[in-house]
Design an enzyme around this catalytic site. Structure first.
Site, mmCIF file in Angstrom:
data_model
loop_
_atom_site.group_PDB
_atom_site.id
_atom_site.type_symbol
_atom_site.label_atom_id
_atom_site.label_comp_id
_atom_site.label_asym_id
_atom_site.label_seq_id
_atom_site.Cartn_x
_atom_site.Cartn_y
_atom_site.Cartn_z
ATOM 1 N N CYS A 204 22.351 54.295 28.336
ATOM 2 C CA CYS A 204 22.696 55.722 28.485
ATOM 3 C C CYS A 204 24.182 55.224 28.653
ATOM 4 O O CYS A 204 24.830 55.806 27.473
ATOM 5 C CB CYS A 204 22.656 56.115 30.320
ATOM 6 S SG CYS A 204 21.951 57.914 29.560
ATOM 7 N N HIS B 131 16.694 55.139 29.320
ATOM 8 C CA HIS B 131 16.701 53.820 30.354
ATOM 9 C C HIS B 131 15.704 53.362 30.535
ATOM 10 O O HIS B 131 14.450 53.526 31.156
ATOM 11 C CB HIS B 131 16.584 54.647 31.981
ATOM 12 C CG HIS B 131 18.031 55.431 32.674
ATOM 13 N ND1 HIS B 131 18.969 54.838 32.506
ATOM 14 C CD2 HIS B 131 18.282 56.215 31.687
ATOM 15 C CE1 HIS B 131 20.224 55.396 33.410
ATOM 16 N NE2 HIS B 131 19.739 56.810 32.549
ATOM 17 N N GLU C 32 14.896 49.978 31.289
ATOM 18 C CA GLU C 32 15.245 49.734 32.595
ATOM 19 C C GLU C 32 13.861 50.558 33.431
ATOM 20 O O GLU C 32 13.328 49.614 34.777
ATOM 21 C CB GLU C 32 16.338 49.337 33.099
ATOM 22 C CG GLU C 32 17.528 50.021 33.614
ATOM 23 C CD GLU C 32 18.241 51.306 32.937
ATOM 24 O OE1 GLU C 32 17.074 51.590 31.866
ATOM 25 O OE2 GLU C 32 18.644 52.292 33.615
#
Ligand code: GLN
Length: 539
Positions: free
Chosen positions: A384, A510, A512
């Site tokens: 990001c 993202h 993650e």
């Protein structure tokens, strides 16, 4: 509607941070391993509508669901453990409850009545719990009540639990998590705080069925007996939760303590014989017995805060375990990285990750660390804001666009290579208005990302307002940057890569958030692999 759906409430006493989220997730994992379908919900007693506008210092990481809810970081644990997606309905705050009730009041839904905490607020809480049960998708709904019992803020939630427990009878279980401290000077475990916190629950009309005791030392039988006697539960319902080496061991510990069995007994659910934790056990074994080790620098501005980059840390654990590699994370304060200090701070790393974020603080250090990774061919992942910084670095140092920046940090920049998305220009309110949730990304066939995903269309979660400025597209491509992933609907750049570099990937989304034990995120797995290779090549 699954009229047989069972509800499990998880409350906490004595102190916060005892790990209610991990206990809830572990219970979900065990029930799943016995063949049940489970969802977990978090009720947070604060007045913000969601944690999206909260500073990481207040609340750690803000986790984002596929459907674009900005939520408590515990939802990340729920997904990572259960591999089941959560949604807007899985995190509800006091603010949201009141907002719903007040909206109904204005519509006239309660016409003629005085709107009160009981029954209107508690009914709204109960609705938001039952809403998940009514989807018909789950055998169990586990609801974690944030905060600590006895707090003024959590009263309406505990009252809702009291009512539901009464209404549901055997279809409900209450698990209470407490602390049993070990007093080193006395050499003793103390049960008094547990007795007090159960008393506090009882004052609010809730008898816990199962008491999970967080402890540094084993609870010998006498202690379990004592807690059982004082707290009106059977000794088998007093569960020991010892400090673990890794949170991923907790489901195995809870299995050994028979937490799931106690819940099944309490809810009169026939106990399936099979408990399939084979994959989980293998994962924990890999995790605890790595063959290799790499050090990744995590460059960000909240490095002193353990929870600020929670999902990134966990995604490295998943991506490391599949590579049988321990990923050591070296947190580096981006404010400290200057052209002079970059080499000293970064040269021994096997990989560099520049974290997501907002605002100007530490931004030049992030850009500097990317220059170092690009020039020294160190594997790099930018997430990001980290990806946006990679675009800025490239424009300043390769395209020679002096003063290039994101218009978030420098509204007057002559080269706004990162700029506000058009639909964001009219946004005035800050809460819940970013580009949030899952969007499609079309991946170029022979890119590093394609190699990682082995797919050319993926969906990933977003949380941002700014975006690669398409006016500069050609210039970047002509100079060796690959625009490897694009959102097909809006033509937004989602992934950038460098051609002349072993592994340099920046993603606007993202990754993650969607990494789980069962399905480690392919980009993290590939990044760890690239870091391993870098380490070997440089030995
Ligand atoms: N601040 C940047 C934006 O809003 C990046 C956000 C992030 O890293 N999550 O676009």
């Amino acid at each position: 509607m699954n009229s047989e759906v069972k509800y499990v409430f998880v409350t906490g006493g004595v102190t916060s941070s005892l790990g209610k989220g991990i206990i809830s997730s572990s219970l979900a994992k065990l029930l799943q391993a016995r063949g049940f379908s489970v969802t977990i919900q978090k009720l947070d007693p604060y007045i913000n509508i969601d944690p999206g506008t909260l500073n990481p210092y207040e609340h750690g990481e803000c986790y984002v669901t596929e459907d674009g809810a900005e939520t408590d970081l515990d939802l990340g644990h729920y997904e990572r453990f259960s591999n089941t997606r959560t949604s807007q309905a899985n995190n509800v705050t006091t603010g949201r409850i009141y907002q719903n009730v007040i909206n109904k009041e204005r519509k006239g839904d309660y016409l003629g009545t005085t709107v009160q905490v009981i029954p209107h607020i508690t009914d709204e809480i109960k609705n938001s719990i039952q809403q998940l049960g009514q989807t018909g998708k789950y055998d169990f709904v586990i609801t974690e009540i944030g905060g600590t019992v006895g707090d003024i803020e959590s009263f309406p939630f505990v009252e809702a639990v009291r009512q539901m427990r009464w209404e549901l009878g055997d279809r409900c279980a209450v698990v209470h998590l407490t602390l049993v401290p070990y007093l080193h000077a006395a050499g003793e475990l103390k049960t008094k705080p547990t007795q007090h916190s159960v008393k506090s629950l009882l004052e609010q009309g809730v008898q816990p069925d199962i008491i999970v005791c967080r402890t540094e030392q084993p609870l010998f039988d006498g202690i379990k007996q004592k807690i059982a006697q004082f707290c009106n539960v059977s000794p088998t319902a007093v569960i020991e939760s010892r400090d673990a080496e890794t949170i991923y061991e907790v489901p195995l510990m809870m299995r050994d303590e028979l937490l799931d069995i106690e819940v099944l007994k309490r809810t009169k659910t026939p106990i399936p014989e099979k408990l399939d934790l084979e994959n989980w056990t293998r994962f924990v074994e890999n995790l605890k017995n790595p063959k290799e080790e790499v050090t990744i620098g995590l460059v960000g501005k909240y490095i002193e805060l353990k929870d600020a980059y929670k999902s990134i840390n966990e995604a490295f654990i998943h991506g490391g375990a599949v590579n049988q590699t321990k990923v050591k994370i070296k947190r580096i304060q981006s404010e400290n990285i200057t052209p002079k200090k970059a080499e000293r701070l970064l040269k021994d790393l096997d990989g560099i990750l520049v974290a997501p974020g907002f605002g100007n603080r530490g931004i030049e250090g992030k850009i500097e660390s990317i220059r170092f990774a690009r020039e020294n061919k160190i594997p790099f992942l930018g997430i990001c804001l980290g990806m946006q910084c990679a675009v800025i670095e490239f424009s300043r140092n390769v395209l020679q666009l002096k003063g290039a920046h994101s218009s978030e940090m420098d509204p007057e920049t002559p080269f706004p290579v990162i700029d506000l998305m058009p639909e964001q220009k009219k946004v005035k309110k800050l809460g819940g208005t970013m580009r949030l949730g899952s969007y499609a990304c079309q991946i170029e066939k022979d890119s590093l990302s394609y190699q990682a995903y082995s797919r050319d269309l993926v969906h990933e979660r977003h949380r941002h307002r700014y975006e690669f400025n398409n006016d500069y597209r050609q210039e970047f491509v002509n100079n060796g940057m690959r625009l490897a992933g694009v959102n097909p609907e809006k033509d937004l750049i989602e992934i950038i890569e460098l051609k002349d570099h072993p592994w340099f990937v920046g993603v606007q989304f993202h990754p993650e958030y969607s990494s789980t034990v069962k399905e480690p995120h392919p980009l993290f797995t590939a990044f760890v692999k690239a870091a391993l290779k870098h380490k070997k090549d440089n030995q």
